[in-house]
Design a protein around this motif. Structure first.
Motif, mmCIF file in Angstrom:
data_model
loop_
_atom_site.group_PDB
_atom_site.id
_atom_site.type_symbol
_atom_site.label_atom_id
_atom_site.label_comp_id
_atom_site.label_asym_id
_atom_site.label_seq_id
_atom_site.Cartn_x
_atom_site.Cartn_y
_atom_site.Cartn_z
ATOM 1 N N ILE A 39 -5.766 -0.712 -2.823
ATOM 2 C CA ILE A 39 -4.886 -1.045 -1.683
ATOM 3 C C ILE A 39 -4.143 -2.567 -1.667
ATOM 4 O O ILE A 39 -3.141 -2.586 -1.319
ATOM 5 C CB ILE A 39 -5.484 -0.865 -0.314
ATOM 6 N N GLY A 56 3.477 5.134 0.936
ATOM 7 C CA GLY A 56 2.122 4.759 0.385
ATOM 8 C C GLY A 56 1.528 5.832 -0.457
ATOM 9 O O GLY A 56 2.007 6.710 -0.758
ATOM 10 N N SER A 60 -4.058 4.411 -0.159
ATOM 11 C CA SER A 60 -4.029 3.460 0.938
ATOM 12 C C SER A 60 -4.308 4.282 2.339
ATOM 13 O O SER A 60 -4.897 3.759 3.252
ATOM 14 C CB SER A 60 -2.560 3.300 1.192
#
Length: 172
Positions: A39, A56, A60
């Protein structure tokens, strides 16, 4: 007006729900450790090109949900501490160790509230300083956890007071 006298009951071990929450937090932290490095690179990619990385990745999303889950579990844990209390230190524990234990437990609680908040804020605002604060808090958590584990080992091996039973036994 009469006041009833309630006898204060001090538990000898943790409540079943407290035990469950403790181990769920441990498991979730381990899972967060696995997804944490990825992340960080996703955060930087999103910060450098927000349009290309608008949604994302699944990593994430899982990491953010894991952080929110830890925050929720910690809120429940605080409630359980207030509602049911916690066991007092063992008789073998001296006053210096009691103070250190209280400090470490308070530190763990505080950082486990602060880590999800700083991580979420960093990801939502793309603020690098918040991301750095998030990472610093994670490292502080590692230090607290290491001290906590050393304390558990000290109790088990040197004091022989079987303190692990308090957080592993399902007996009521």
């Amino acid at each position: 007006m009469k006041f009833s006298k309630k006898k204060l009951i001090i538990p000898t071990q943790y409540n079943k729900f407290h035990i469950l929450i403790h181990w769920l937090v441990v498991l979730t932290i381990l899972l967060q450790m696995i997804s944490g490095d990825k992340i960080a690179s996703e955060f930087l990619a999103h910060r450098n090109d927000p349009i290309a990385n608008e949604e994302g990745t699944r990593n994430s999303q899982i990491h953010i949900l894991g952080g929110l889950f830890i925050f929720l579990l910690m809120a429940i844990r605080v409630f359980l501490r207030i509602k049911f209390g916690v066991p007092v230190p063992t008789n073998e524990t001296n006053s210096l160790l009691k103070l250190l234990s209280a400090f470490v437990h308070l530190g763990i609680y505080l950082v486990l509230f602060a880590i999800p908040l700083t991580g979420l804020a960093a990801f939502l605002t793309l603020n690098v300083d918040l991301g750095i604060a998030h990472k610093v808090l994670i490292n502080i958590l590692y230090v607290f956890v290491i001290i906590h584990l050393i304390g558990v080992a000290y109790h088990q091996i040197f004091l022989g007071d079987n303190i692990m039973q308090r957080i592993t036994s399902w007996k009521s």
